[in-house]
Enzyme design. Sequence first.
Site, PDB file in Angstrom:
ATOM      1  N   GLY A  14       0.916  -1.200  -0.096  1.00 22.43           N
ATOM      2  CA  GLY A  14       0.127  -0.038   0.169  1.00 22.43           C
ATOM      3  C   GLY A  14       0.775   1.395   0.131  1.00 22.43           C
ATOM      4  N   SER A  15       0.277   2.277   0.903  1.00 23.05           N
ATOM      5  CA  SER A  15       0.831   3.460   0.632  1.00 23.05           C
ATOM      6  C   SER A  15       2.312   3.641   1.222  1.00 23.05           C
ATOM      7  CB  SER A  15       0.163   4.396   1.533  1.00 23.05           C
ATOM      8  OG  SER A  15      -1.382   4.593   0.528  1.00 23.05           O
ATOM      9  N   THR A  16       2.816   2.734   1.904  1.00 17.30           N
ATOM     10  CA  THR A  16       4.295   2.544   2.523  1.00 17.30           C
ATOM     11  C   THR A  16       5.158   2.706   1.389  1.00 17.30           C
ATOM     12  OG1 THR A  16       4.209   0.244   2.587  1.00 17.30           O
ATOM     13  CG2 THR A  16       3.543   1.383   4.601  1.00 17.30           C
ATOM     14  N   VAL A  17       4.905   2.437   0.096  1.00 15.55           N
ATOM     15  CA  VAL A  17       5.956   2.321  -1.149  1.00 15.55           C
ATOM     16  C   VAL A  17       5.914   3.884  -1.522  1.00 15.55           C
ATOM     17  CG1 VAL A  17       5.688  -0.123  -1.383  1.00 15.55           C
ATOM     18  CG2 VAL A  17       4.483   1.393  -2.789  1.00 15.55           C
ATOM     19  N   SER A  48      -1.435  11.217   1.454  1.00 18.80           N
ATOM     20  CA  SER A  48      -1.446   9.964   0.983  1.00 18.80           C
ATOM     21  C   SER A  48      -2.315   9.893  -0.196  1.00 18.80           C
ATOM     22  CB  SER A  48      -1.905   8.923   2.292  1.00 18.80           C
ATOM     23  OG  SER A  48      -1.459   7.722   1.605  1.00 18.80           O
TER      24      SER A  48
END
Length: 575
Positions: free
Chosen positions: A290-293, A345
Amino acid sequence: MKLDGALYPWRFRIVLALLALLVGVIAWRIVDLQVMDQAFLQGQGDARSVRHIPIPAHRGLITDRNGEPLAVSTPVTTLWGNPKELQAARARWPELAAALRQDPAALSERLQQLATREFTYLVRGLTPEQGQAVLDLKIPGVYAQEEFRRFYPAGEVAAHLVGFTDIDDRGREGMELAYDEWLAGVPGKRQVLKDRRGRLIKDVQVVQNAKPGKPMALSIDLRLQYLAHSELRNVVQEYGAKAASLVMVDVQTGEILAMANQPTYNPNNRRNLQPAAMRNRAMIDVFEPGSTVKPFSIAAALGTGKYQPDSVVNTLPGWMRIGRYTIRDVSRGGMLTLTGILMKSSNVGISKIALDIGAEPVYTVMQQAGFGQDTGLGFPGERVGNLPNHRKWRDAETASLAYGYGLSVTAVQLAHAYAVLGNEGVNVPLSLLRLDRTQEGVQVIDKQISSTVLQMLQAVVEEEGGGGARAQVPGYHVGGKSGTAKKISGTGGYTKDAYRSFFAGVAPLSNPRIAAVVVVDEPSKGQYYGGLVAAPVFGKVMARALRLMNVAPDNLPPPAPVQTAEATTSKGGRG
Protein backbone atom coordinates in the site's frame (compact mmCIF):
# COMPACT_ATOMS: atom_id res chain seq x y z
CA MET A 1 35.68 -117.89 8.80
CA LYS A 2 37.35 -114.57 7.84
CA LEU A 3 35.81 -111.15 8.29
CA ASP A 4 35.17 -109.13 5.14
CA GLY A 5 37.28 -106.26 6.46
CA ALA A 6 40.24 -108.50 6.76
CA LEU A 7 40.20 -108.86 3.02
CA TYR A 8 41.01 -105.08 2.75
CA PRO A 9 43.39 -104.19 5.60
CA TRP A 10 44.48 -101.01 3.82
CA ARG A 11 41.03 -99.43 4.37
CA PHE A 12 41.39 -99.69 8.11
CA ARG A 13 44.84 -98.17 8.01
CA ILE A 14 43.60 -95.23 5.92
CA VAL A 15 40.80 -94.48 8.41
CA LEU A 16 43.25 -94.57 11.31
CA ALA A 17 45.62 -92.27 9.46
CA LEU A 18 42.88 -89.76 8.74
CA LEU A 19 41.75 -89.75 12.36
CA ALA A 20 45.32 -89.26 13.52
CA LEU A 21 45.79 -86.40 11.06
CA LEU A 22 42.59 -84.75 12.28
CA VAL A 23 43.71 -85.00 15.88
CA GLY A 24 47.06 -83.53 14.93
CA VAL A 25 45.47 -80.58 13.14
CA ILE A 26 43.23 -79.84 16.14
CA ALA A 27 46.18 -80.09 18.52
CA TRP A 28 48.29 -77.81 16.34
CA ARG A 29 45.45 -75.24 16.14
CA ILE A 30 45.04 -75.28 19.92
CA VAL A 31 48.74 -74.64 20.39
CA ASP A 32 48.69 -71.96 17.71
CA LEU A 33 45.76 -70.05 19.29
CA GLN A 34 46.93 -70.39 22.87
CA VAL A 35 50.64 -69.81 22.35
CA MET A 36 51.51 -68.39 18.96
CA ASP A 37 48.41 -66.37 17.84
CA GLN A 38 46.81 -65.12 21.05
CA ALA A 39 45.46 -61.90 19.45
CA PHE A 40 42.76 -63.82 17.58
CA LEU A 41 41.06 -65.16 20.70
CA GLN A 42 41.51 -61.86 22.48
CA GLY A 43 39.81 -60.10 19.58
CA GLN A 44 36.95 -62.57 19.59
CA GLY A 45 36.54 -62.14 23.31
CA ASP A 46 36.62 -58.36 23.05
CA ALA A 47 34.03 -58.47 20.28
CA ARG A 48 31.66 -60.10 22.71
CA SER A 49 32.40 -57.84 25.68
CA VAL A 50 34.06 -54.57 24.55
CA ARG A 51 31.63 -51.94 23.32
CA HIS A 52 31.89 -48.38 22.07
CA ILE A 53 29.09 -46.20 23.35
CA PRO A 54 28.56 -42.61 22.13
CA ILE A 55 29.34 -39.61 24.28
CA PRO A 56 26.67 -36.97 23.55
CA ALA A 57 27.83 -33.50 22.48
CA HIS A 58 25.78 -30.43 23.34
CA ARG A 59 24.75 -27.89 20.72
CA GLY A 60 26.33 -24.48 20.53
CA LEU A 61 24.96 -21.65 22.64
CA ILE A 62 22.76 -19.09 20.88
CA THR A 63 22.81 -15.58 22.35
CA ASP A 64 21.56 -12.14 21.45
CA ARG A 65 24.01 -9.42 20.41
CA ASN A 66 24.78 -8.61 24.06
CA GLY A 67 25.44 -12.19 25.16
CA GLU A 68 22.02 -12.91 26.66
CA PRO A 69 21.26 -16.64 26.19
CA LEU A 70 18.49 -17.52 23.74
CA ALA A 71 19.11 -21.28 23.42
CA VAL A 72 21.12 -23.48 25.79
CA SER A 73 21.63 -27.23 26.07
CA THR A 74 20.89 -28.95 29.37
CA PRO A 75 21.79 -32.56 30.27
CA VAL A 76 18.87 -34.98 30.47
CA THR A 77 18.45 -38.68 31.10
CA THR A 78 16.79 -41.05 28.66
CA LEU A 79 15.58 -44.40 30.00
CA TRP A 80 15.46 -47.39 27.70
CA GLY A 81 14.52 -50.98 28.28
CA ASN A 82 15.38 -54.47 27.07
CA PRO A 83 11.94 -56.08 26.55
CA LYS A 84 13.45 -59.58 26.63
CA GLU A 85 14.82 -59.03 30.11
CA LEU A 86 11.72 -57.20 31.25
CA GLN A 87 9.58 -60.26 30.50
CA ALA A 88 11.11 -61.91 33.55
CA ALA A 89 10.06 -58.99 35.76
CA ARG A 90 6.38 -58.73 34.82
CA ALA A 91 5.41 -58.37 38.46
CA ARG A 92 7.26 -55.05 38.60
CA TRP A 93 5.71 -53.52 35.49
CA PRO A 94 3.06 -51.60 37.49
CA GLU A 95 5.83 -50.21 39.70
CA LEU A 96 7.79 -49.16 36.59
CA ALA A 97 4.73 -47.51 35.04
CA ALA A 98 4.10 -45.52 38.20
CA ALA A 99 7.72 -44.33 38.29
CA LEU A 100 7.53 -43.32 34.63
CA ARG A 101 4.09 -41.70 35.13
CA GLN A 102 2.66 -43.82 32.34
CA ASP A 103 -0.52 -45.84 32.01
CA PRO A 104 0.21 -49.38 33.35
CA ALA A 105 -2.00 -51.06 30.74
CA ALA A 106 -0.39 -49.18 27.87
CA LEU A 107 3.14 -49.95 29.09
CA SER A 108 2.28 -53.62 29.58
CA GLU A 109 0.82 -53.89 26.09
CA ARG A 110 3.88 -52.24 24.54
CA LEU A 111 6.35 -54.47 26.34
CA GLN A 112 4.41 -57.59 25.31
CA GLN A 113 4.39 -56.53 21.67
CA LEU A 114 8.16 -55.97 21.78
CA ALA A 115 8.91 -59.14 23.76
CA THR A 116 11.34 -60.44 21.13
CA ARG A 117 13.32 -57.23 20.86
CA GLU A 118 16.20 -55.96 22.92
CA PHE A 119 15.64 -52.19 22.82
CA THR A 120 12.84 -49.70 23.28
CA TYR A 121 12.69 -46.18 24.65
CA LEU A 122 10.80 -45.97 27.92
CA VAL A 123 10.93 -42.21 28.37
CA ARG A 124 13.17 -39.42 27.08
CA GLY A 125 14.22 -36.06 28.44
CA LEU A 126 14.03 -36.66 32.19
CA THR A 127 16.07 -34.58 34.56
CA PRO A 128 19.08 -36.48 35.94
CA GLU A 129 17.32 -36.65 39.33
CA GLN A 130 14.15 -38.13 37.84
CA GLY A 131 16.12 -40.66 35.83
CA GLN A 132 18.16 -41.77 38.84
CA ALA A 133 15.00 -42.24 40.90
CA VAL A 134 13.77 -44.81 38.34
CA LEU A 135 17.16 -46.54 38.15
CA ASP A 136 17.25 -46.83 41.95
CA LEU A 137 14.28 -49.22 41.70
CA LYS A 138 16.74 -51.70 40.15
CA ILE A 139 14.19 -53.23 37.81
CA PRO A 140 15.95 -55.75 35.51
CA GLY A 141 16.09 -54.59 31.90
CA VAL A 142 15.89 -50.83 32.60
CA TYR A 143 18.90 -48.75 31.55
CA ALA A 144 19.83 -45.09 31.08
CA GLN A 145 21.79 -42.99 28.62
CA GLU A 146 22.87 -39.37 28.72
CA GLU A 147 21.48 -36.86 26.23
CA PHE A 148 21.04 -33.12 25.89
CA ARG A 149 17.83 -31.14 25.48
CA ARG A 150 17.47 -27.58 24.25
CA PHE A 151 16.06 -24.93 26.58
CA TYR A 152 14.99 -21.45 25.45
CA PRO A 153 15.24 -18.82 28.23
CA ALA A 154 13.40 -16.12 26.24
CA GLY A 155 10.50 -18.50 25.56
CA GLU A 156 7.83 -17.16 23.21
CA VAL A 157 9.50 -13.76 22.86
CA ALA A 158 12.14 -14.96 20.37
CA ALA A 159 10.57 -18.26 19.33
CA HIS A 160 9.97 -17.44 15.65
CA LEU A 161 13.54 -16.34 15.07
CA VAL A 162 15.47 -18.84 17.20
CA GLY A 163 13.29 -21.85 16.33
CA PHE A 164 13.64 -25.19 18.12
CA THR A 165 15.10 -28.70 17.91
CA ASP A 166 13.38 -32.08 17.86
CA ILE A 167 13.69 -34.83 20.46
CA ASP A 168 16.95 -35.98 18.85
CA ASP A 169 18.39 -32.46 19.24
CA ARG A 170 18.34 -31.68 15.53
CA GLY A 171 17.27 -28.23 14.32
CA ARG A 172 13.70 -28.13 13.02
CA GLU A 173 12.74 -24.44 12.82
CA GLY A 174 14.30 -21.00 12.67
CA MET A 175 18.00 -20.40 13.19
CA GLU A 176 18.28 -23.81 14.84
CA LEU A 177 17.49 -25.31 11.43
CA ALA A 178 19.30 -22.76 9.26
CA TYR A 179 22.58 -23.21 11.16
CA ASP A 180 22.12 -26.81 12.28
CA GLU A 181 25.56 -27.96 11.05
CA TRP A 182 27.25 -25.04 12.81
CA LEU A 183 25.42 -25.56 16.09
CA ALA A 184 25.45 -29.38 16.19
CA GLY A 185 28.28 -31.00 18.12
CA VAL A 186 30.26 -34.13 17.19
CA PRO A 187 29.58 -37.08 19.55
CA GLY A 188 32.53 -38.80 21.14
CA LYS A 189 33.21 -42.50 21.86
CA ARG A 190 33.78 -44.33 25.12
CA GLN A 191 35.11 -47.88 25.35
CA VAL A 192 33.38 -50.04 27.96
CA LEU A 193 33.10 -53.70 28.97
CA LYS A 194 29.65 -55.24 29.05
CA ASP A 195 28.40 -58.72 29.81
CA ARG A 196 26.34 -60.78 27.40
CA ARG A 197 23.17 -59.11 28.67
CA GLY A 198 24.49 -55.64 27.93
CA ARG A 199 25.15 -54.65 31.52
CA LEU A 200 28.11 -52.35 32.11
CA ILE A 201 31.05 -54.06 33.79
CA LYS A 202 33.85 -51.54 33.40
CA ASP A 203 34.40 -48.12 31.85
CA VAL A 204 37.70 -48.65 30.03
CA GLN A 205 38.65 -45.40 28.33
CA VAL A 206 37.51 -42.43 26.25
CA VAL A 207 38.42 -43.18 22.65
CA GLN A 208 37.24 -39.84 21.20
CA ASN A 209 36.22 -36.74 23.08
CA ALA A 210 32.89 -35.12 22.23
CA LYS A 211 33.15 -31.79 20.43
CA PRO A 212 30.47 -29.28 21.42
CA GLY A 213 28.73 -27.21 18.75
CA LYS A 214 29.94 -23.74 17.91
CA PRO A 215 28.31 -20.76 19.63
CA MET A 216 26.35 -18.18 17.65
CA ALA A 217 25.47 -14.56 18.47
CA LEU A 218 22.36 -13.23 16.75
CA SER A 219 21.94 -9.61 15.72
CA ILE A 220 18.81 -9.03 17.79
CA ASP A 221 18.83 -7.10 21.04
CA LEU A 222 16.71 -9.02 23.54
CA ARG A 223 15.63 -5.79 25.22
CA LEU A 224 14.19 -4.49 21.95
CA GLN A 225 12.72 -7.90 21.24
CA TYR A 226 10.77 -7.76 24.52
CA LEU A 227 9.51 -4.28 23.63
CA ALA A 228 8.30 -5.40 20.22
CA HIS A 229 6.68 -8.54 21.63
CA SER A 230 4.83 -6.60 24.32
CA GLU A 231 3.49 -3.86 22.04
CA LEU A 232 2.39 -6.33 19.37
CA ARG A 233 0.49 -8.36 21.94
CA ASN A 234 -1.25 -5.20 23.14
CA VAL A 235 -2.29 -4.05 19.66
CA VAL A 236 -3.62 -7.49 18.73
CA GLN A 237 -5.76 -7.55 21.87
CA GLU A 238 -6.90 -3.92 21.55
CA TYR A 239 -8.02 -4.14 17.93
CA GLY A 240 -8.92 -7.83 17.75
CA ALA A 241 -6.33 -8.39 15.04
CA LYS A 242 -5.63 -11.75 13.46
CA ALA A 243 -1.85 -11.30 13.60
CA ALA A 244 0.91 -8.69 13.74
CA SER A 245 4.62 -8.33 12.98
CA LEU A 246 7.37 -5.85 13.81
CA VAL A 247 10.89 -5.61 12.40
CA MET A 248 13.66 -3.22 13.47
CA VAL A 249 16.85 -2.81 11.42
CA ASP A 250 20.09 -1.01 12.21
CA VAL A 251 20.25 1.50 9.36
CA GLN A 252 24.04 1.64 9.23
CA THR A 253 25.00 -2.04 9.63
CA GLY A 254 21.97 -3.90 8.25
CA GLU A 255 21.66 -5.95 11.46
CA ILE A 256 18.12 -6.93 12.42
CA LEU A 257 17.67 -5.67 15.98
CA ALA A 258 14.22 -7.12 16.62
CA MET A 259 11.79 -9.39 14.82
CA ALA A 260 8.56 -10.23 16.61
CA ASN A 261 5.26 -11.78 15.60
CA GLN A 262 1.84 -12.45 17.05
CA PRO A 263 0.52 -15.06 17.62
CA THR A 264 3.54 -16.86 19.00
CA TYR A 265 4.30 -20.06 20.95
CA ASN A 266 6.44 -21.41 23.77
CA PRO A 267 9.27 -23.55 22.34
CA ASN A 268 9.83 -25.13 25.76
CA ASN A 269 6.31 -26.63 25.77
CA ARG A 270 4.95 -27.56 22.34
CA ARG A 271 2.25 -30.04 23.37
CA ASN A 272 -0.67 -27.90 22.21
CA LEU A 273 1.18 -26.09 19.46
CA GLN A 274 -0.94 -24.60 16.68
CA PRO A 275 0.73 -24.54 13.22
CA ALA A 276 -0.41 -20.96 12.58
CA ALA A 277 1.47 -19.79 15.68
CA MET A 278 4.76 -21.20 14.36
CA ARG A 279 4.97 -18.97 11.29
CA ASN A 280 7.59 -16.26 11.28
CA ARG A 281 5.19 -13.91 9.53
CA ALA A 282 7.76 -11.14 9.22
CA MET A 283 9.70 -13.28 6.73
CA ILE A 284 7.08 -15.69 5.38
CA ASP A 285 3.89 -13.68 4.90
CA VAL A 286 3.79 -11.51 1.77
CA PHE A 287 1.38 -8.64 1.26
CA GLU A 288 0.70 -5.61 -0.90
CA PRO A 289 2.40 -2.76 1.00
CA GLY A 290 0.00 0.00 0.00
CA SER A 291 0.97 3.59 0.69
CA THR A 292 4.22 2.69 2.46
CA VAL A 293 5.92 2.48 -0.96
CA LYS A 294 4.89 5.98 -2.08
CA PRO A 295 8.16 7.50 -0.80
CA PHE A 296 10.03 5.32 -3.29
CA SER A 297 7.77 6.50 -6.10
CA ILE A 298 8.57 10.07 -5.06
CA ALA A 299 12.30 9.20 -5.05
CA ALA A 300 11.91 7.87 -8.60
CA ALA A 301 10.20 11.12 -9.68
CA LEU A 302 12.97 13.23 -8.14
CA GLY A 303 15.56 11.04 -9.83
CA THR A 304 14.18 11.79 -13.29
CA GLY A 305 14.72 15.53 -12.79
CA LYS A 306 11.17 16.27 -13.98
CA TYR A 307 9.97 16.96 -10.44
CA GLN A 308 11.24 19.01 -7.53
CA PRO A 309 10.05 18.90 -3.89
CA ASP A 310 7.89 21.98 -4.48
CA SER A 311 6.40 20.72 -7.76
CA VAL A 312 2.61 20.92 -7.67
CA VAL A 313 0.18 18.23 -8.84
CA ASN A 314 -3.54 18.79 -9.27
CA THR A 315 -5.38 15.96 -7.49
CA LEU A 316 -8.87 17.39 -7.87
CA PRO A 317 -11.59 16.17 -7.71
CA GLY A 318 -10.03 13.41 -5.58
CA TRP A 319 -10.53 10.63 -8.08
CA MET A 320 -9.49 9.65 -11.60
CA ARG A 321 -10.35 6.91 -14.08
CA ILE A 322 -7.84 4.74 -15.89
CA GLY A 323 -9.69 2.52 -18.32
CA ARG A 324 -12.29 0.65 -16.33
CA TYR A 325 -10.57 1.38 -12.99
CA THR A 326 -11.30 4.29 -10.66
CA ILE A 327 -8.57 5.56 -8.34
CA ARG A 328 -9.79 7.45 -5.28
CA ASP A 329 -8.30 9.48 -2.47
CA VAL A 330 -9.55 9.39 1.09
CA SER A 331 -9.56 13.22 1.14
CA ARG A 332 -10.82 15.48 -1.66
CA GLY A 333 -7.31 16.69 -2.36
CA GLY A 334 -6.38 19.79 -4.33
CA MET A 335 -3.15 21.33 -5.57
CA LEU A 336 -0.51 19.31 -3.71
CA THR A 337 3.28 19.46 -3.64
CA LEU A 338 5.22 16.18 -3.51
CA THR A 339 5.35 16.55 0.27
CA GLY A 340 1.61 17.19 0.33
CA ILE A 341 1.01 14.03 -1.71
CA LEU A 342 2.80 11.99 0.97
CA MET A 343 1.09 13.85 3.81
CA LYS A 344 -2.38 13.34 2.30
CA SER A 345 -1.38 9.90 0.95
CA SER A 346 -2.90 10.83 -2.37
CA ASN A 347 -3.35 7.90 -4.73
CA VAL A 348 -4.41 10.29 -7.48
CA GLY A 349 -1.33 12.46 -7.08
CA ILE A 350 1.17 9.62 -7.04
CA SER A 351 -0.60 7.96 -10.00
CA LYS A 352 -0.34 11.13 -12.11
CA ILE A 353 3.37 11.36 -11.31
CA ALA A 354 3.95 7.71 -12.21
CA LEU A 355 2.04 8.03 -15.48
CA ASP A 356 4.12 11.09 -16.32
CA ILE A 357 7.57 9.55 -15.66
CA GLY A 358 6.66 6.00 -16.69
CA ALA A 359 6.83 2.73 -14.76
CA GLU A 360 10.53 1.96 -15.34
CA PRO A 361 11.98 4.58 -12.94
CA VAL A 362 9.55 3.48 -10.21
CA TYR A 363 10.34 -0.19 -10.81
CA THR A 364 14.10 0.46 -10.76
CA VAL A 365 14.06 2.32 -7.44
CA MET A 366 11.89 -0.35 -5.81
CA GLN A 367 14.10 -3.14 -7.11
CA GLN A 368 17.29 -1.46 -5.93
CA ALA A 369 15.70 -0.88 -2.51
CA GLY A 370 15.21 -4.65 -2.20
CA PHE A 371 11.61 -5.32 -3.22
CA GLY A 372 11.20 -8.64 -4.98
CA GLN A 373 14.82 -9.56 -4.13
CA ASP A 374 16.28 -12.29 -1.93
CA THR A 375 17.46 -10.77 1.35
CA GLY A 376 20.31 -13.28 1.61
CA LEU A 377 19.41 -14.13 5.20
CA GLY A 378 18.98 -17.84 4.44
CA PHE A 379 16.08 -18.17 6.83
CA PRO A 380 14.04 -21.37 6.29
CA GLY A 381 10.84 -20.70 4.39
CA GLU A 382 11.57 -17.03 3.72
CA ARG A 383 9.56 -15.59 0.84
CA VAL A 384 11.01 -13.32 -1.83
CA GLY A 385 7.78 -11.55 -2.71
CA ASN A 386 7.04 -10.29 -6.20
CA LEU A 387 7.94 -7.08 -8.01
CA PRO A 388 6.34 -7.31 -11.47
CA ASN A 389 8.33 -6.22 -14.50
CA HIS A 390 6.02 -6.09 -17.50
CA ARG A 391 7.40 -5.94 -20.99
CA LYS A 392 4.81 -3.30 -21.75
CA TRP A 393 3.34 -1.42 -18.82
CA ARG A 394 -0.32 -0.53 -19.00
CA ASP A 395 -1.46 2.66 -17.30
CA ALA A 396 -3.38 0.79 -14.61
CA GLU A 397 -0.32 -1.33 -13.77
CA THR A 398 1.91 1.74 -13.62
CA ALA A 399 -0.43 3.62 -11.31
CA SER A 400 -1.11 0.69 -8.98
CA LEU A 401 2.63 0.00 -8.61
CA ALA A 402 3.22 3.61 -7.58
CA TYR A 403 0.75 3.44 -4.68
CA GLY A 404 1.62 -0.07 -3.50
CA TYR A 405 -0.69 -2.52 -5.24
CA GLY A 406 0.25 -5.24 -7.71
CA LEU A 407 3.48 -6.11 -5.87
CA SER A 408 4.07 -8.19 -2.77
CA VAL A 409 6.72 -7.81 -0.06
CA THR A 410 7.55 -9.13 3.39
CA ALA A 411 7.88 -6.99 6.51
CA VAL A 412 11.64 -7.60 6.47
CA GLN A 413 11.93 -6.35 2.89
CA LEU A 414 9.92 -3.24 3.72
CA ALA A 415 12.11 -2.49 6.75
CA HIS A 416 15.19 -3.02 4.60
CA ALA A 417 13.92 -0.55 2.01
CA TYR A 418 13.37 2.14 4.67
CA ALA A 419 16.84 1.41 6.04
CA VAL A 420 18.17 2.26 2.56
CA LEU A 421 16.42 5.65 2.76
CA GLY A 422 17.83 6.22 6.23
CA ASN A 423 21.35 5.24 5.17
CA GLU A 424 21.65 8.05 2.60
CA GLY A 425 20.51 5.76 -0.20
CA VAL A 426 23.10 3.04 0.48
CA ASN A 427 21.84 -0.55 0.38
CA VAL A 428 23.64 -2.58 3.06
CA PRO A 429 22.91 -6.35 3.19
CA LEU A 430 20.73 -7.53 6.07
CA SER A 431 22.11 -9.82 8.75
CA LEU A 432 20.59 -12.00 11.46
CA LEU A 433 24.04 -12.51 13.01
CA ARG A 434 25.93 -9.96 15.06
CA LEU A 435 28.55 -8.26 12.92
CA ASP A 436 31.99 -7.23 14.13
CA ARG A 437 32.50 -4.83 11.26
CA THR A 438 30.30 -2.78 8.95
CA GLN A 439 29.40 -4.40 5.66
CA GLU A 440 30.06 -2.85 2.28
CA GLY A 441 27.00 -1.16 0.80
CA VAL A 442 25.91 -0.07 -2.66
CA GLN A 443 24.63 3.42 -3.46
CA VAL A 444 21.23 2.80 -5.06
CA ILE A 445 19.43 6.12 -4.42
CA ASP A 446 21.10 9.49 -4.73
CA LYS A 447 22.18 10.83 -1.34
CA GLN A 448 20.44 14.16 -1.80
CA ILE A 449 17.24 12.50 -2.97
CA SER A 450 17.10 10.15 0.03
CA SER A 451 17.67 13.12 2.35
CA THR A 452 14.86 15.05 0.64
CA VAL A 453 12.45 12.12 0.92
CA LEU A 454 13.25 11.77 4.64
CA GLN A 455 12.39 15.45 5.14
CA MET A 456 9.07 14.82 3.44
CA LEU A 457 8.45 11.83 5.72
CA GLN A 458 9.25 14.04 8.70
CA ALA A 459 6.43 16.33 7.59
CA VAL A 460 4.10 13.31 7.37
CA VAL A 461 4.73 12.60 11.07
CA GLU A 462 5.29 16.01 12.59
CA GLU A 463 3.17 18.50 10.62
CA GLU A 464 -0.55 18.91 11.08
CA GLY A 465 -2.63 16.83 8.69
CA GLY A 466 0.23 14.46 7.90
CA GLY A 467 -1.50 11.27 8.96
CA GLY A 468 1.42 9.94 10.99
CA ALA A 469 1.10 12.05 14.13
CA ARG A 470 0.62 9.01 16.36
CA ALA A 471 4.10 7.79 15.44
CA GLN A 472 5.79 10.81 17.02
CA VAL A 473 8.59 10.15 19.48
CA PRO A 474 9.16 12.78 22.21
CA GLY A 475 12.63 14.26 21.92
CA TYR A 476 13.38 12.85 18.47
CA HIS A 477 12.66 13.75 14.87
CA VAL A 478 10.93 10.86 13.14
CA GLY A 479 10.01 10.25 9.51
CA GLY A 480 7.60 7.62 8.32
CA LYS A 481 4.59 6.64 6.27
CA SER A 482 1.42 4.80 7.16
CA GLY A 483 -0.47 2.50 4.85
CA THR A 484 -3.72 0.58 4.68
CA ALA A 485 -4.33 -2.14 2.12
CA LYS A 486 -7.26 -4.41 1.42
CA LYS A 487 -6.48 -8.09 1.65
CA ILE A 488 -6.76 -10.34 -1.37
CA SER A 489 -9.63 -12.82 -1.11
CA GLY A 490 -9.46 -16.47 -2.00
CA THR A 491 -11.24 -15.80 -5.29
CA GLY A 492 -8.52 -13.43 -6.50
CA GLY A 493 -10.29 -10.13 -5.85
CA TYR A 494 -10.15 -7.87 -2.79
CA THR A 495 -12.12 -8.33 0.39
CA LYS A 496 -14.60 -5.66 1.43
CA ASP A 497 -13.82 -5.48 5.13
CA ALA A 498 -10.44 -7.16 5.74
CA TYR A 499 -7.39 -4.89 5.83
CA ARG A 500 -3.73 -4.80 6.75
CA SER A 501 -2.48 -1.73 8.59
CA PHE A 502 1.13 -0.58 8.22
CA PHE A 503 3.58 1.96 9.44
CA ALA A 504 7.19 2.20 8.30
CA GLY A 505 9.68 4.82 9.42
CA VAL A 506 13.17 5.91 10.42
CA ALA A 507 14.59 7.69 13.48
CA PRO A 508 16.25 9.93 14.48
CA LEU A 509 16.36 11.94 11.29
CA SER A 510 19.45 13.99 12.21
CA ASN A 511 21.49 10.76 12.17
CA PRO A 512 19.24 7.78 11.32
CA ARG A 513 19.92 4.69 13.43
CA ILE A 514 16.81 2.50 13.29
CA ALA A 515 14.30 1.65 10.59
CA ALA A 516 11.17 -0.13 11.75
CA VAL A 517 8.03 -1.59 10.20
CA VAL A 518 4.78 -2.52 11.94
CA VAL A 519 2.20 -4.73 10.22
CA VAL A 520 -1.21 -5.43 11.81
CA ASP A 521 -3.28 -8.05 10.03
CA GLU A 522 -7.07 -7.71 10.01
CA PRO A 523 -7.83 -5.36 12.90
CA SER A 524 -11.52 -5.95 13.60
CA LYS A 525 -12.32 -3.67 16.54
CA GLY A 526 -12.73 0.04 15.85
CA GLN A 527 -10.25 1.53 13.41
CA TYR A 528 -8.17 -0.17 10.74
CA TYR A 529 -6.17 2.70 9.19
CA GLY A 530 -2.41 2.35 9.51
CA GLY A 531 -2.02 5.82 10.99
CA LEU A 532 -4.40 4.92 13.82
CA VAL A 533 -3.52 1.26 14.46
CA ALA A 534 0.12 0.65 13.48
CA ALA A 535 1.63 4.12 13.97
CA PRO A 536 1.20 4.18 17.80
CA VAL A 537 3.03 0.85 18.06
CA PHE A 538 5.89 2.30 16.04
CA GLY A 539 6.05 5.38 18.25
CA LYS A 540 6.04 3.47 21.54
CA VAL A 541 8.67 0.94 20.50
CA MET A 542 10.91 3.50 18.84
CA ALA A 543 10.80 5.84 21.84
CA ARG A 544 12.07 3.19 24.25
CA ALA A 545 14.47 1.65 21.72
CA LEU A 546 16.29 4.93 21.08
CA ARG A 547 16.72 5.49 24.80
CA LEU A 548 17.92 1.93 25.44
CA MET A 549 20.50 2.37 22.69
CA ASN A 550 21.62 5.71 24.19
CA VAL A 551 20.84 7.63 20.99
CA ALA A 552 21.10 11.35 21.63
CA PRO A 553 17.80 13.27 21.24
CA ASP A 554 17.63 15.66 18.30
CA ASN A 555 14.31 17.40 18.98
CA LEU A 556 14.54 18.85 22.45
CA PRO A 557 13.01 22.26 23.21
CA PRO A 558 15.56 25.05 23.75
CA PRO A 559 16.55 25.48 27.39
CA ALA A 560 14.87 28.27 29.30
CA PRO A 561 17.15 31.25 30.14
CA VAL A 562 18.66 31.04 33.60
CA GLN A 563 18.50 34.21 35.71
CA THR A 564 21.63 34.93 37.75
CA ALA A 565 21.56 36.27 41.29
CA GLU A 566 23.05 39.60 40.12
CA ALA A 567 20.32 40.11 37.56
CA THR A 568 17.65 39.35 40.17
CA THR A 569 19.16 41.88 42.60
CA SER A 570 19.34 44.64 40.04
CA LYS A 571 15.73 44.07 39.08
CA GLY A 572 14.77 44.23 42.71
CA GLY A 573 16.66 47.54 43.09
CA ARG A 574 14.77 49.08 40.22
CA GLY A 575 11.52 48.06 41.77
